[in-house]
Design a protein around this motif. Sequence first.
Motif, short mmCIF file in Angstrom:
data_model
loop_
_atom_site.label_atom_id
_atom_site.label_comp_id
_atom_site.label_asym_id
_atom_site.label_seq_id
_atom_site.Cartn_x
_atom_site.Cartn_y
_atom_site.Cartn_z
N TYR A 18 0.78 -1.30 0.14
CA TYR A 18 -0.05 0.47 -0.06
C TYR A 18 0.88 0.96 -0.26
CZ TYR A 18 -3.23 -3.22 1.63
OH TYR A 18 -4.67 -3.94 2.22
N LEU A 19 0.53 2.19 -0.43
CA LEU A 19 1.02 3.52 -0.70
C LEU A 19 0.34 4.47 -0.12
CD1 LEU A 19 3.55 5.45 -1.34
CD2 LEU A 19 2.67 5.62 -3.80
N ILE A 20 0.08 4.93 1.49
CA ILE A 20 -0.83 5.36 2.39
C ILE A 20 0.32 6.91 2.90
CG2 ILE A 20 -2.61 3.30 2.24
CD1 ILE A 20 -0.79 2.96 5.12
N GLU A 21 -0.63 7.25 3.63
CA GLU A 21 0.02 8.76 4.49
C GLU A 21 -1.09 7.76 5.63
OE1 GLU A 21 -2.95 12.15 4.08
OE2 GLU A 21 -2.04 12.50 2.62
N ASP A 22 0.13 8.35 6.48
CA ASP A 22 0.43 8.07 8.09
C ASP A 22 -1.11 7.53 9.14
OD1 ASP A 22 1.54 7.09 10.32
OD2 ASP A 22 2.69 8.96 10.55
N SER A 23 -2.23 8.76 8.61
CA SER A 23 -3.29 8.18 9.14
C SER A 23 -4.68 7.36 8.49
CB SER A 23 -4.69 9.62 8.73
OG SER A 23 -4.70 9.75 7.34
N GLN A 24 -3.74 6.92 7.11
CA GLN A 24 -4.59 6.03 6.55
C GLN A 24 -4.47 4.05 6.68
OE1 GLN A 24 -3.49 7.05 2.88
NE2 GLN A 24 -5.74 7.81 2.32
N PHE A 25 -3.23 4.17 7.88
CA PHE A 25 -2.53 2.61 8.25
C PHE A 25 -3.93 2.04 8.74
CE2 PHE A 25 -0.80 -0.32 10.81
CZ PHE A 25 -0.12 -0.90 10.06
N PRO A 26 -5.05 2.41 9.66
CA PRO A 26 -5.84 1.90 10.09
C PRO A 26 -7.32 1.04 9.12
CG PRO A 26 -5.32 3.28 11.40
CD PRO A 26 -5.25 3.00 10.27
N LYS A 27 -6.81 2.32 7.69
CA LYS A 27 -7.87 1.50 6.95
C LYS A 27 -7.29 0.52 5.95
CE LYS A 27 -10.54 4.25 2.63
NZ LYS A 27 -10.21 4.73 1.82
N ALA A 28 -5.95 0.68 5.72
CA ALA A 28 -5.15 0.05 5.11
C ALA A 28 -5.06 -2.18 6.07
CB ALA A 28 -4.07 0.23 4.63
N MET A 29 -5.29 -1.94 6.94
CA MET A 29 -5.05 -2.77 7.64
C MET A 29 -6.38 -3.74 7.33
SD MET A 29 -2.37 -3.70 9.25
CE MET A 29 -2.44 -4.47 11.10
N TYR A 30 -7.46 -2.69 7.82
CA TYR A 30 -8.94 -2.93 7.99
C TYR A 30 -9.26 -3.69 6.11
CZ TYR A 30 -13.89 -3.92 6.73
OH TYR A 30 -14.82 -4.12 6.81
N ASP A 31 -8.28 -2.81 5.26
CA ASP A 31 -8.70 -3.03 3.51
C ASP A 31 -8.11 -5.00 3.80
OD1 ASP A 31 -9.20 -2.86 0.99
OD2 ASP A 31 -6.60 -3.50 1.03
N PHE A 32 -6.89 -5.13 4.12
CA PHE A 32 -6.10 -6.17 3.98
C PHE A 32 -6.68 -7.26 4.95
CE2 PHE A 32 -2.60 -8.86 5.58
CZ PHE A 32 -2.22 -9.75 4.06
N GLU A 33 -7.40 -7.20 5.71
CA GLU A 33 -7.99 -8.33 7.18
C GLU A 33 -9.45 -8.46 5.74
OE1 GLU A 33 -8.68 -6.59 10.72
OE2 GLU A 33 -6.82 -7.00 10.80
N GLN A 34 -9.98 -7.78 4.89
CA GLN A 34 -11.27 -8.47 4.59
C GLN A 34 -10.92 -9.06 3.42
OE1 GLN A 34 -14.10 -6.66 5.38
NE2 GLN A 34 -14.75 -8.39 4.08
N LEU A 35 -9.73 -8.28 3.03
CA LEU A 35 -8.63 -9.75 1.50
C LEU A 35 -8.30 -11.11 2.00
CD1 LEU A 35 -7.79 -8.82 -1.13
CD2 LEU A 35 -6.16 -8.55 -0.45
N LEU A 36 -8.24 -11.58 2.83
CA LEU A 36 -7.92 -11.98 3.65
C LEU A 36 -9.08 -13.42 3.42
CD1 LEU A 36 -5.50 -11.86 7.17
CD2 LEU A 36 -4.72 -12.32 4.20
N THR A 37 -9.94 -12.71 4.11
CA THR A 37 -11.63 -13.07 4.41
C THR A 37 -12.23 -13.39 2.92
OG1 THR A 37 -12.14 -11.50 6.22
CG2 THR A 37 -13.92 -12.75 5.40
#
Lengths: 145, 153
Positions: A18-37
């Motif tokens: 992911y290429l993100i800003e600091d504040s977007q990190f929780p969103k990236a984590m959520y996206d990744f966990e969703q991808l695993l699901t």
Amino acid sequence: MVIENDSIELRNVVSRKYLIEDSQFPKAMYDFEQLLTDRKLTPTGTLFFSLDTLPSEGHFAVEIYATVEEDFVSQNTDLFFRSYFTVSNMIMTYYTGPVERLTKSAYAELIQFIEDNDWALASPFFQFFKGDRDFQYIELKVGVH
Amino acid sequence: MNADGLEVQESSLILFNVLICEQTIRKDLWLEKSEQLKMKAIKRGLYPIGPLVMTIKPLQEDDRTAHFKFYLPLNGVYECTPQNLCRFEPSLMIDHSLMIRHYEEGKPFSASYEQMGAYAAEHHLTLSGSAYHVMIPVYGDYFAEIHMSVQSS
């Protein structure tokens, strides 16, 4: 406290960049966990990420990883699968408490340790989320040479 | 034995950004040569993100020497030049393999190959290509997880 002679030695690892800003990190984590699901994968507990640029520099490239039970995952543009993921010759520190402040001082501690030993960085920094429901902590690791 | 009580497992061997080097060397020099390969990558600002993998082809004329093919997975692309004596592949991709953990001291690799062959015969699978030895460090020593490719039917 810095611990030497550490390493990462894992099997069956999926990851996404992911290429993100600091504040977007929780969103990236959520996206990744969703991808695993969505891919019906079974995480085995180890979730971690690597940083290619330091968090203080605004935008940063991050790769989020998880170990999974499956020993084969078909490749696509969303998700990389590696049978083995290892990084040797690392130093490590860990911390628990106010994450934002302690993360910065943990980075500073490892960088200072590298400078004091006249070493060089040999990998990005890896952050591991560890612990259980009652007690969580973070391990910060980096390869050196 | 693994948790299922089976020594041979069906698995896969998938690694990316692989630096490859072939050498005919004394068998006891494999670790030294693989370290040189690692240094080659580090000098270019890259680093290994997987274990060393190697195939070993014995030489009939000298059993102390063998032809080794080393595979080192990296975090990025390594640009090979003719002087490097190496080549780069975007991936090492075996979607379906048989794998055995080879850790008993004194056990010849051929015994593990035979176990994999027996498993393949019993399960009507066809093995192809070389045996890939994934070198796993344990307390200053190494054991191998050996993978062989299963031909798709």
